[in-house]
Scaffold this motif. Structure first.
Motif, mmCIF file in Angstrom:
data_model
loop_
_atom_site.group_PDB
_atom_site.id
_atom_site.type_symbol
_atom_site.label_atom_id
_atom_site.label_comp_id
_atom_site.label_asym_id
_atom_site.label_seq_id
_atom_site.Cartn_x
_atom_site.Cartn_y
_atom_site.Cartn_z
ATOM 1 N N ALA A 163 46.592 30.697 33.367
ATOM 2 C CA ALA A 163 46.678 30.688 34.833
ATOM 3 C C ALA A 163 46.269 29.330 35.381
ATOM 4 C CB ALA A 163 45.772 31.773 35.413
ATOM 5 N N PRO A 164 46.964 28.847 36.421
ATOM 6 C CA PRO A 164 46.587 27.568 37.036
ATOM 7 C C PRO A 164 45.415 27.748 37.996
ATOM 8 C CG PRO A 164 48.494 28.470 38.162
ATOM 9 C CD PRO A 164 48.201 29.409 37.023
ATOM 10 N N GLY A 165 44.565 26.745 38.068
ATOM 11 C CA GLY A 165 43.494 26.770 39.050
ATOM 12 C C GLY A 165 42.418 27.789 38.743
ATOM 13 N N PRO A 166 41.546 28.076 39.719
ATOM 14 C CA PRO A 166 40.486 29.067 39.538
ATOM 15 C C PRO A 166 41.060 30.450 39.248
ATOM 16 C CG PRO A 166 40.083 27.727 41.485
ATOM 17 C CD PRO A 166 41.474 27.421 41.043
ATOM 18 N N VAL A 167 40.316 31.234 38.518
ATOM 19 C CA VAL A 167 40.715 32.582 38.141
ATOM 20 C C VAL A 167 39.654 33.555 38.648
ATOM 21 C CG1 VAL A 167 41.170 34.145 36.211
ATOM 22 C CG2 VAL A 167 41.895 31.757 36.079
ATOM 23 N N ASP A 168 40.098 34.675 39.227
ATOM 24 C CA ASP A 168 39.162 35.722 39.628
ATOM 25 C C ASP A 168 38.881 36.585 38.400
ATOM 26 O OD1 ASP A 168 37.671 37.769 40.655
ATOM 27 O OD2 ASP A 168 39.164 38.457 42.099
ATOM 28 N N LEU A 169 37.702 36.420 37.821
ATOM 29 C CA LEU A 169 37.365 37.116 36.589
ATOM 30 C C LEU A 169 37.347 38.632 36.772
ATOM 31 C CD1 LEU A 169 34.838 35.924 33.967
ATOM 32 C CD2 LEU A 169 34.753 38.306 34.672
ATOM 33 N N VAL A 170 37.055 39.104 37.988
ATOM 34 C CA VAL A 170 37.043 40.550 38.228
ATOM 35 C C VAL A 170 38.428 41.135 37.993
ATOM 36 C CG1 VAL A 170 36.752 42.348 39.974
ATOM 37 C CG2 VAL A 170 35.073 40.503 39.808
ATOM 38 N N HIS A 171 39.437 40.580 38.669
ATOM 39 C CA HIS A 171 40.776 41.147 38.584
ATOM 40 C C HIS A 171 41.536 40.715 37.338
ATOM 41 C CE1 HIS A 171 39.836 41.886 42.832
ATOM 42 N NE2 HIS A 171 40.663 42.894 42.706
ATOM 43 N N ALA A 172 41.186 39.559 36.779
ATOM 44 C CA ALA A 172 41.887 39.074 35.599
ATOM 45 C C ALA A 172 41.313 39.631 34.302
ATOM 46 C CB ALA A 172 41.836 37.546 35.553
ATOM 47 N N PHE A 173 40.049 40.074 34.300
ATOM 48 C CA PHE A 173 39.383 40.451 33.052
ATOM 49 C C PHE A 173 38.580 41.748 33.169
ATOM 50 C CE2 PHE A 173 35.974 39.750 29.800
ATOM 51 C CZ PHE A 173 36.796 39.715 28.681
ATOM 52 N N ALA A 174 37.659 41.804 34.125
ATOM 53 C CA ALA A 174 36.739 42.941 34.185
ATOM 54 C C ALA A 174 37.447 44.259 34.473
ATOM 55 C CB ALA A 174 35.653 42.681 35.241
ATOM 56 N N LEU A 175 38.416 44.260 35.372
ATOM 57 C CA LEU A 175 39.135 45.495 35.698
ATOM 58 C C LEU A 175 40.149 45.901 34.618
ATOM 59 C CD1 LEU A 175 39.747 45.034 39.531
ATOM 60 C CD2 LEU A 175 38.236 46.700 38.461
ATOM 61 N N PRO A 176 40.974 44.987 34.130
ATOM 62 C CA PRO A 176 41.996 45.413 33.164
ATOM 63 C C PRO A 176 41.440 45.920 31.839
ATOM 64 C CG PRO A 176 42.577 43.298 34.144
ATOM 65 C CD PRO A 176 41.163 43.591 34.541
ATOM 66 N N VAL A 427 36.199 31.757 38.899
ATOM 67 C CA VAL A 427 35.652 30.872 37.880
ATOM 68 C C VAL A 427 36.675 29.811 37.508
ATOM 69 C CG1 VAL A 427 34.137 32.632 36.903
ATOM 70 C CG2 VAL A 427 36.444 32.336 35.961
ATOM 71 N N LEU A 428 36.157 28.701 37.010
ATOM 72 C CA LEU A 428 36.972 27.662 36.384
ATOM 73 C C LEU A 428 36.716 27.783 34.882
ATOM 74 C CD1 LEU A 428 36.207 24.764 38.864
ATOM 75 C CD2 LEU A 428 38.441 25.860 38.539
ATOM 76 N N PRO A 429 37.628 28.413 34.147
ATOM 77 C CA PRO A 429 37.356 28.655 32.723
ATOM 78 C C PRO A 429 37.175 27.385 31.913
ATOM 79 C CG PRO A 429 39.137 30.068 33.489
ATOM 80 C CD PRO A 429 38.884 29.053 34.573
ATOM 81 N N GLY A 430 37.808 26.276 32.333
ATOM 82 C CA GLY A 430 37.757 25.069 31.520
ATOM 83 C C GLY A 430 38.759 25.164 30.389
ATOM 84 N N ARG A 431 38.734 24.209 29.497
ATOM 85 C CA ARG A 431 39.693 24.206 28.391
ATOM 86 C C ARG A 431 39.398 25.363 27.449
ATOM 87 N NH1 ARG A 431 43.307 20.710 26.392
ATOM 88 N NH2 ARG A 431 42.667 19.132 27.908
ATOM 89 N N SER A 432 40.427 26.115 27.118
ATOM 90 C CA SER A 432 40.274 27.242 26.225
ATOM 91 C C SER A 432 39.952 26.766 24.812
ATOM 92 C CB SER A 432 41.550 28.081 26.220
ATOM 93 O OG SER A 432 41.500 29.034 25.165
ATOM 94 N N ALA A 433 38.942 27.378 24.201
ATOM 95 C CA ALA A 433 38.605 27.027 22.811
ATOM 96 C C ALA A 433 39.688 27.494 21.855
ATOM 97 C CB ALA A 433 37.264 27.651 22.417
ATOM 98 N N GLY A 434 40.602 28.351 22.383
ATOM 99 C CA GLY A 434 41.714 28.805 21.565
ATOM 100 C C GLY A 434 42.854 27.823 21.532
ATOM 101 N N GLY A 435 42.714 26.720 22.259
ATOM 102 C CA GLY A 435 43.731 25.676 22.199
ATOM 103 C C GLY A 435 44.690 25.661 23.342
ATOM 104 N N VAL A 436 44.559 26.598 24.306
ATOM 105 C CA VAL A 436 45.454 26.601 25.444
ATOM 106 C C VAL A 436 44.851 25.729 26.516
ATOM 107 C CG1 VAL A 436 46.570 28.014 27.196
ATOM 108 C CG2 VAL A 436 46.237 28.923 24.887
ATOM 109 N N PRO A 437 45.501 24.636 26.905
ATOM 110 C CA PRO A 437 44.903 23.740 27.912
ATOM 111 C C PRO A 437 44.854 24.374 29.266
ATOM 112 C CG PRO A 437 47.167 23.086 27.434
ATOM 113 C CD PRO A 437 46.836 24.174 26.476
ATOM 114 N N ARG A 438 43.850 24.019 30.007
ATOM 115 C CA ARG A 438 43.684 24.502 31.378
ATOM 116 C C ARG A 438 44.222 23.468 32.343
ATOM 117 N NH1 ARG A 438 43.352 28.624 33.755
ATOM 118 N NH2 ARG A 438 41.944 27.785 35.305
ATOM 119 N N ALA A 439 44.911 23.975 33.388
ATOM 120 C CA ALA A 439 45.351 23.074 34.455
ATOM 121 C C ALA A 439 44.154 22.624 35.253
ATOM 122 C CB ALA A 439 46.352 23.790 35.344
#
Length: 442
Positions: A163-176, A427-439
């Motif tokens: 996802a580009p930009g900030p991510v809402d951790l509630v709706h992107a992670f905690a709820l699903p 949140v701003l996740p930053g660069r993913s340790a899995g190798g997926v770059p963050r915008a």
């Protein structure tokens, strides 16, 4: 004689006004005008100061861990804020009832709106239903969900990373995560996950008007009746299909819909809130996140401390005294309602030796009340633990540089709720340790 008649008449008027008042809450929700009528000694159970109970809870517990609260129109309730006192109430099935009929009778709600399930039933009905569900929640059966939980968590982390930009951790992670896990557990259509989130969340929205909380219960039960009918025709591999195959018509459709609704209620919003609030704890304690990344044994104690500390379920289901009963030297009259503060009990100095704040080095004492206590202790406790033990380390590993995208003081927490939570967690996740770059966030 005149005095007696006057007292009786006054009691009847008080009872009628009380029922009218409760019915108004049921129809319209807790609007600001309604809230003003409720005493702060009751509302404090539903408030927080950030992640901490409001100070009034500790002050009340120190003064009287079992205290009477006068409600509008002369009704009384009892607030329990102490740890041992809460365990005494929650552990006494013969002394206290959770039967929905008590709420229905007081609020003018028809019995047909009963949510059924475990939370609003007493023995022997509760005993029979829990005996049916318990085998489905043993670790042996739950382990089959582990690969799916891990896959769900990774899928959501992948989506956050892309996802580009900030991510809402509630709706992107905690709820699903819990939503999709429960879809898998119950064996209901994956495409219904949005309905799961809406139906579960509405019942905890005390300001939701006609859609909450009893309206949401009715909508949820209607949905599950349809699911149950489908499972009767063709039992699947999920919990509902297993019960249909193993118990047949000994569990009728209404009971089975109520059990499914109870799993949704107990396992979705509570776990989602704990994931969100626990993630905030990680953001505030980067050294703990580092420990989760480097030490596989750190997850279990972290989860237990987070469960105790955030106590997402702030207040246990209402109990009603079956008879005059004494708790901690206080006599609670038969028929009175009792509310136990789980967040207050989990901070009691008699249970934890300090102020109850988050302590990453703490070995959380056994017996926290985040899942309740007694016969109504959450049957899905181990499933919730499984989800949390997967979710937190995976989040910490994937995004080691994750940080808040807003100022801490700008976070919006629920102001008055049974299940506490944060509305969003940008949140701003930053660069993913899995190798997926963050915008780069603009």
């Amino acid at each position: 004689m005149g005095c007696t008649l006057s007292t009786t008449f006054r009691s009847r008027i008080t009872a009628r006004l009380g029922r009218t008042y409760l019915a108004r809450i049921q129809r319209h929700g807790l609007g600001s005008s309604t809230v003003r009528l409720l005493p702060e000694d009751l509302l404090m159970l539903l408030r927080r100061d950030g992640l901490d109970p409001v100070r009034r809870v500790a002050a009340t517990r120190a003064k009287a861990p079992v205290s009477r609260v006068s409600l509008p129109f002369g009704m009384d309730a009892w607030v329990v804020t102490g740890y041992e006192e809460s365990k005494a109430v929650l552990g006494s099935a013969d002394g206290f009832s959770t039967d929905f009929a008590h709420l229905a009778g007081n609020a003018g709600i028809g019995a047909e709106q009963s949510p059924g399930g475990l939370g609003f039933s007493d023995p022997p009905v509760h005993t029979r239903l829990r005996r049916i569900l318990t085998p489905e929640f043993t670790m042996r059966r739950l382990r089959r969900l582990t690969p799916r939980i891990e896959a769900i968590v990774e899928e959501r982390l992948d989506a956050m990373a892309a996802a580009p930009g900030p991510v809402d951790l509630v709706h992107a992670f905690a709820l699903p995560v819990p939503s999709l896990t429960i879809c898998e557990l119950l064996g209901v259509p994956y495409g219904d996950r949005e309905d799961f989130q809406r139906l579960a969340m509405d019942r905890f929205d005390l300001f939701g008007g006609t859609s909450a909380p009893f309206g949401a219960m009715s909508a949820s039960l209607d949905y599950f009746r349809g699911v149950v009918r489908a499972q009767r025709r063709s039992p699947g591999d999920g919990l509902l299909g297993m019960i249909v195959r193993e118990h047949g018509d000994s569990v009728d459709d209404e009971e089975l819909a109520g059990l499914a609704d109870g799993v949704l209620t107990g396992g979705f919003e509570t776990t989602a809130s704990t994931i969100a609030l626990g993630s905030l704890v990680l953001l505030r304690n980067p050294e703990v996140a580092e420990r989760l990344r480097s030490d596989e044994t750190a997850a279990a104690p972290f989860v237990e401390e987070v469960l105790r500390y955030v106590s997402a379920v702030q207040t246990a289901f209402p109990r009603f005294a079956r008879r005059d009963i004494e708790i901690a030297g206080v006599t609670i009259p038969a028929g009175d309602m009792v509310l136990c503060s789980l967040s207050g009990a989990n901070r009691d100095p008699s249970y934890v030796t300090d102020d109850g704040g988050f302590d990453p080095g703490r070995t959380t004492p056994a017996g926290h009340l985040a899942f309740g206590h007694g016969i109504h202790r959450c049957i899905g406790a181990e499933l919730a633990r499984m989800e949390l033990r997967v979710a937190f380390p995976a989040l910490a590993r994937r995004f080691p540089a994750m940080r808040l995208a807003v100022r801490p003081q700008d976070l919006a927490f629920r102001k008055l709720s049974i299940v506490y939570g944060v509305e969003s967690l940008p949140v701003l996740p930053g660069r993913s340790a899995g190798g997926v770059p963050r915008a780069t966030a603009s």
